[in-house]
Design an enzyme around this catalytic site. Structure first.
Site, mmCIF file in Angstrom:
data_model
loop_
_atom_site.group_PDB
_atom_site.id
_atom_site.type_symbol
_atom_site.label_atom_id
_atom_site.label_comp_id
_atom_site.label_asym_id
_atom_site.label_seq_id
_atom_site.Cartn_x
_atom_site.Cartn_y
_atom_site.Cartn_z
ATOM 1 N N ALA A 106 0.628 -1.017 -0.020
ATOM 2 C CA ALA A 106 -0.083 -0.172 -0.053
ATOM 3 C C ALA A 106 0.882 1.232 0.193
ATOM 4 O O ALA A 106 0.452 2.362 -0.289
ATOM 5 C CB ALA A 106 -1.082 0.043 1.196
ATOM 6 N N GLY A 134 0.899 -6.370 -8.870
ATOM 7 C CA GLY A 134 2.666 -6.182 -9.020
ATOM 8 C C GLY A 134 2.918 -6.502 -10.520
ATOM 9 O O GLY A 134 3.870 -5.860 -10.917
ATOM 10 N N ASP A 135 2.085 -7.336 -11.178
ATOM 11 C CA ASP A 135 2.397 -7.373 -12.523
ATOM 12 C C ASP A 135 1.975 -6.289 -13.296
ATOM 13 O O ASP A 135 2.712 -6.042 -14.393
ATOM 14 C CB ASP A 135 1.545 -8.693 -13.270
ATOM 15 C CG ASP A 135 1.761 -10.068 -12.297
ATOM 16 O OD1 ASP A 135 3.093 -10.151 -11.684
ATOM 17 O OD2 ASP A 135 1.066 -10.650 -12.417
#
Length: 309
Positions: free
Chosen positions: A220, A248-249
């Site tokens: 976050a 994340g990707d």
């Protein structure tokens, strides 16, 4: 063309139930399927941003055929997956609608034979020569050497192609030593690699191990990037609630697109954080809404840590 490598592809299956309770049967209210594995997620976001993407890795069996069939629906994405005898894995996510929590079940990947690994290396060697950048993403299926990513990093560097590595554990440790242009671990992966739980110290340690740029994902709190040009923090405008699957990707896709567009590092990080945040807010896991992304992009705060120090 941007090349993404997903050695352990998957068919992601999501079940939604009203309430998940152990030791009972459940009526599934909704089922979704989509091609998965970190590199394929990255490829899908890059294609949505308008980049031409080639996806390689392994696919096999009935699951692999279904995965490849669904890939054809993504405009701008070229399927260069290498066929194998084993069946592509499935990942099962069960979403509890009453709480929003997700329970994940991940199958192991197919066992890759030495002949199949050799076939992949031959295909990769040809593909990387025409790539503007390469992303090496995710876990290794059984049978693939633990030093696989280190080999692929060296091949890309020998071809003069910038390479981003996003993996964990021993494959990350060996891959970093091959000197990738960018590594993007999360906080836990970075701590495992370096032994340090302080993000700035850990990113510096990772650079000393061989990475040119370390971009640490801090959940976050956004991203921390360190290289010879400086260090920056990029954070979303507010704390977000939603499904973090694929966030994340999306950040990796933002970093890669910024690299091939020659954006300065603050702009790359802002894009990565905005895409990641838009993915968390999207109703479908691993997707993002273009308008939400553009609104968030204007609100991402990027701090030059070197100047502020």
């Amino acid at each position: 063309m941007i090349l993404t490598v997903t050695l352990n592809t998957a068919l992601d299956i999501t079940y939604r139930v009203r309430e998940l309770r152990p030791h009972t049967s459940h009526r599934v209210t909704e089922v979704t399927e989509r091609p998965g594995g970190k590199g394929l997620n990255v490829a899908r976001v890059l294609a949505a941003l308008g980049h031409q993407v080639t996806a390689t890795g392994f696919a096999g069996g009935a699951t692999g055929r279904l995965l490849r069939e669904q890939l054809t629906r993504t405009h701008g994405l070229v399927d260069a997956l290498v066929p194998v005898a084993g069946a592509t894995r499935r990942t099962i996510a069960v979403v509890d609608r009453s709480t929003g929590d997700t329970t994940q079940l991940n199958e192991p990947g197919p066992v890759i034979t030495p002949a199949e690994w050799s076939a992949f290396l031959e295909a990769y060697d040809g593909l990387v020569r025409s790539a503007a950048a390469v992303a090496l993403c995710g876990s290794l299926p059984p049978g693939v050497p633990v030093g696989a990513y280190a080999h692929l990093v060296r091949t890309a560097r020998a071809a003069g192609v910038p390479v981003l590595l996003d993996t964990s554990g021993e494959p990350l440790r060996r891959g970093v030593a091959a000197r990738p242009d960018i590594v993007k671990p999360n906080a836990d992966e970075l701590a495992e690699l370096t032994g340090s739980h302080e993000p700035l110290q850990a990113t510096r340690d990772a650079r000393r191990r061989g990475a040119h740029t370390v971009v640490a994902s801090l959940g976050a709190e956004g991203l921390l990037a360190v290289n010879t040009e400086g260090r920056w923090r990029a954070a979303p405008p507010r704390r977000l609630t939603g499904n973090p699957t694929g966030a994340g990707d999306s950040a990796v896709a933002g970093l890669l697109s910024g690299l091939v567009e020659h954006l300065p590092w603050p702009a790359r990080l802002a894009r990565a954080v905005a895409l990641s945040a838009a993915t968390v807010l999207a109703p479908a896991a691993g997707e993002f809404d273009r308008r939400t992304y553009e609104e968030l992009l204007d609100q991402v705060a990027v701090t030059d840590e070197a100047t502020a120090a």
